[in-house]
Design a protein around this motif. Structure first.
Motif, PDB file in Angstrom:
ATOM      1  N   PRO A 261      41.169  47.051  35.865  1.00  0.00           N
ATOM      2  CA  PRO A 261      41.751  46.695  34.571  1.00  0.00           C
ATOM      3  C   PRO A 261      43.242  46.408  34.701  1.00  0.00           C
ATOM      4  CG  PRO A 261      41.233  49.048  34.652  1.00  0.00           C
ATOM      5  CD  PRO A 261      40.774  48.459  35.948  1.00  0.00           C
ATOM      6  N   VAL A 262      43.747  45.472  33.902  1.00  0.00           N
ATOM      7  CA  VAL A 262      45.186  45.211  33.885  1.00  0.00           C
ATOM      8  C   VAL A 262      45.871  46.338  33.107  1.00  0.00           C
ATOM      9  CG1 VAL A 262      46.946  43.588  33.047  1.00  0.00           C
ATOM     10  CG2 VAL A 262      44.889  42.722  34.190  1.00  0.00           C
ATOM     11  N   PHE A 263      45.144  46.948  32.141  1.00  0.00           N
ATOM     12  CA  PHE A 263      45.688  48.104  31.421  1.00  0.00           C
ATOM     13  C   PHE A 263      45.513  49.366  32.293  1.00  0.00           C
ATOM     14  CE2 PHE A 263      41.451  49.597  30.339  1.00  0.00           C
ATOM     15  CZ  PHE A 263      40.712  48.423  30.265  1.00  0.00           C
ATOM     16  N   GLU A 298      43.254  45.580  21.136  1.00  0.00           N
ATOM     17  CA  GLU A 298      42.704  44.256  20.813  1.00  0.00           C
ATOM     18  C   GLU A 298      41.967  43.640  21.997  1.00  0.00           C
ATOM     19  OE1 GLU A 298      45.908  41.842  19.488  1.00  0.00           O
ATOM     20  OE2 GLU A 298      46.362  43.156  17.789  1.00  0.00           O
ATOM     21  N   SER A 299      40.907  42.907  21.651  1.00  0.00           N
ATOM     22  CA  SER A 299      40.198  42.113  22.669  1.00  0.00           C
ATOM     23  C   SER A 299      40.962  40.800  22.860  1.00  0.00           C
ATOM     24  CB  SER A 299      38.791  41.790  22.178  1.00  0.00           C
ATOM     25  OG  SER A 299      37.953  42.893  22.305  1.00  0.00           O
ATOM     26  N   PRO A 300      40.810  40.109  23.995  1.00  0.00           N
ATOM     27  CA  PRO A 300      39.969  40.546  25.108  1.00  0.00           C
ATOM     28  C   PRO A 300      40.729  41.492  26.039  1.00  0.00           C
ATOM     29  CG  PRO A 300      40.825  38.366  25.582  1.00  0.00           C
ATOM     30  CD  PRO A 300      41.341  38.733  24.219  1.00  0.00           C
ATOM     31  N   LEU A 301      39.954  42.334  26.706  1.00  0.00           N
ATOM     32  CA  LEU A 301      40.530  43.192  27.744  1.00  0.00           C
ATOM     33  C   LEU A 301      40.681  42.360  29.016  1.00  0.00           C
ATOM     34  CD1 LEU A 301      38.238  46.319  27.256  1.00  0.00           C
ATOM     35  CD2 LEU A 301      40.551  45.962  26.357  1.00  0.00           C
ATOM     36  N   GLN A 302      41.766  42.619  29.731  1.00  0.00           N
ATOM     37  CA  GLN A 302      41.997  41.812  30.931  1.00  0.00           C
ATOM     38  C   GLN A 302      41.750  42.631  32.202  1.00  0.00           C
ATOM     39  OE1 GLN A 302      45.546  39.456  30.891  1.00  0.00           O
ATOM     40  NE2 GLN A 302      45.670  39.640  28.669  1.00  0.00           N
ATOM     41  N   GLY A 307      39.916  40.083  42.643  1.00  0.00           N
ATOM     42  CA  GLY A 307      41.170  39.337  42.813  1.00  0.00           C
ATOM     43  C   GLY A 307      41.344  38.175  41.860  1.00  0.00           C
ATOM     44  N   LEU A 308      40.368  37.878  41.017  1.00  0.00           N
ATOM     45  CA  LEU A 308      40.491  36.758  40.078  1.00  0.00           C
ATOM     46  C   LEU A 308      40.533  37.293  38.649  1.00  0.00           C
ATOM     47  CD1 LEU A 308      37.837  34.355  41.656  1.00  0.00           C
ATOM     48  CD2 LEU A 308      40.326  34.155  41.793  1.00  0.00           C
ATOM     49  N   PRO A 309      41.279  36.603  37.751  1.00  0.00           N
ATOM     50  CA  PRO A 309      41.347  37.090  36.364  1.00  0.00           C
ATOM     51  C   PRO A 309      39.960  37.069  35.716  1.00  0.00           C
ATOM     52  CG  PRO A 309      42.921  35.311  36.758  1.00  0.00           C
ATOM     53  CD  PRO A 309      42.046  35.384  37.959  1.00  0.00           C
ATOM     54  N   TRP A 310      39.708  38.066  34.883  1.00  0.00           N
ATOM     55  CA  TRP A 310      38.405  38.176  34.203  1.00  0.00           C
ATOM     56  C   TRP A 310      38.650  38.864  32.862  1.00  0.00           C
ATOM     57  CZ3 TRP A 310      34.887  42.336  32.992  1.00  0.00           C
ATOM     58  CH2 TRP A 310      33.573  41.935  32.726  1.00  0.00           C
ATOM     59  N   MET A 311      37.967  38.451  31.833  1.00  0.00           N
ATOM     60  CA  MET A 311      38.200  39.044  30.515  1.00  0.00           C
ATOM     61  C   MET A 311      36.895  39.523  29.894  1.00  0.00           C
ATOM     62  SD  MET A 311      41.220  36.842  28.841  1.00  0.00           S
ATOM     63  CE  MET A 311      40.983  35.243  29.538  1.00  0.00           C
ATOM     64  N   ALA A 312      37.029  40.533  29.025  1.00  0.00           N
ATOM     65  CA  ALA A 312      35.828  41.056  28.365  1.00  0.00           C
ATOM     66  C   ALA A 312      36.237  41.639  27.019  1.00  0.00           C
ATOM     67  CB  ALA A 312      35.183  42.136  29.217  1.00  0.00           C
ATOM     68  N   SER A 313      35.283  41.707  26.112  1.00  0.00           N
ATOM     69  CA  SER A 313      35.557  42.308  24.801  1.00  0.00           C
ATOM     70  C   SER A 313      35.584  43.821  24.924  1.00  0.00           C
ATOM     71  CB  SER A 313      34.448  41.941  23.802  1.00  0.00           C
ATOM     72  OG  SER A 313      34.311  40.559  23.765  1.00  0.00           O
TER      73      SER A 313
END
Ligand code: SF4
Length: 332
Positions: A261-263, A298-302, A307-313
């Motif tokens: 997670p980025v968070f 808030e969505s989306p979660l990053q 190694g590649l960006p990916w997002m999800a609710s």
């Protein structure tokens, strides 16, 4: 016979004393440490011991073949997943090859009669000696006078009178002797083999129940994080701190997908099948182990996915699932 031996050095006191007793008899000693990459004994301690004794130390890895010993030991397990008798046979076979390769005459260990219930009673000691191919060539100096004389004793290479009669679990005599020899660099008896640890044993049982051909990498991963078996073909590991998060990321590889997670939440390593359902479960586990005050609102979660960006609710609810360490029995 050469006045030269291979001494198994574990990092513990007994093996250091055994090697020292050989040096006292002017026998050349070559140390050998067999390393399990997932952690057993302590390599640094073994190196410090060898340095203190003034002997060379060869460090060898037990390798993937050792996993077959853990999977199906002929002589069974100890309190955890520790196949001590088979383990010693395996290791002493390696010691024998090393002994032959450096033209040493025999092998020395720090085993003490009666110290460990599984592998250091008289019968298992005999079995280990016979099955490792070291019959007559395996000298246990700390208990030697209580055991049959070995070839180096019979040939007068080693003076049996100067060997010892230690037995049982008390370590008073060893500690007194260490102090008289000035041996300080050794690990405490409490440290040691992870296979005897119940939590590690549970994860090992799970690994062998689900993987046809586990590797030492899989064993190494058992030392990291919280483990969740989400299906027969998938396991998820969550980091418990920043260091484990980084280490899990370092294990990302084919068949091992890392979701970070980025968070400020735990990284996850997904082992095995990684479909949409697994990603959803992983997300809910990450959410469960992210502190509430750190959860983005808030969505989306990053994320970084391999190694590649990916997002999800934001998941509707966190996944409450016992880790393998928490589960009472994971093989049922
Ligand atoms: S405690 Fe571990 S390293 Fe030692 S003999 Fe048993 S299985 Fe092998």
């Amino acid at each position: 016979m050469e006045r030269k031996c291979v001494a198994m050095i574990s990092g513990g006191l007994d093996s250091a004393l055994a090697a020292r007793l050989m040096l006292e008899q002017d026998i050349a000693v070559a140390g050998l440490y067999l390393s399990m990459s997932w952690g057993c004994c302590e390599k640094e301690k073994a190196q410090a011991c060898a340095q203190e004794l003034g002997i060379p130390l060869m460090v060898l890895n037990v390798g993937d073949a050792y996993l077959d010993v853990i999977r199906s030991p002929k002589y069974g397990y100890g309190s955890g997943m520790n196949p001590c008798v088979d383990c010693r046979i395996y290791m002493f076979r390696i010691a024998k090859s090393y002994m032959e390769s450096i033209s040493a005459g025999f092998v020395v260990t720090g085993e003490v009669l009666g110290q460990r219930p599984m592998s250091q009673r008289r019968r298992p000691l005999d079995i280990i000696e016979a099955e490792s191919g070291l019959e007559g060539l395996l000298l246990r100096p700390l208990s030697a006078q209580l055991l049959e004389p070995t070839l180096p004793e019979l040939l007068g290479v080693v003076s049996r009178e100067r060997l010892l009669t230690f037995s049982g679990r008390s370590r008073h005599e060893q500690l007194a002797m260490a102090s008289s020899f000035g041996i300080r660099n050794h690990s405490t008896p409490a440290g040691g083999c992870l296979l005897t640890d119940e939590s590690f044993a549970q994860k090992t049982r799970d690994l062998f129940a689900h993987e046809q051909r586990p590797t030492t990498k899989d064993m190494e991963l058992l030392t990291l994080g919280r483990h969740f078996r989400t299906s027969l073909r998938t396991k998820i590991i969550l980091g418990r701190n920043a260091l484990e998060n980084l280490m899990l990321e370092g294990h990302s590889d084919s068949g091992y997908l890392c979701l970070r997670p980025v968070f400020a939440g735990p990284s996850a390593l997904i082992i095995g099948v990684c479909d949409e359902e697994t990603l959803g479960l992983t997300l809910r586990l990450i959410w469960r182990y992210t502190k509430e005050e750190k959860r983005p609102q808030e969505s989306p979660l990053q994320f970084w996915k391999d190694g590649l960006p990916w997002m999800a609710s934001i998941p509707e609810e966190p996944l409450e699932m016992p880790s393998l360490q928490e589960a009472k029995s994971i093989t049922q």
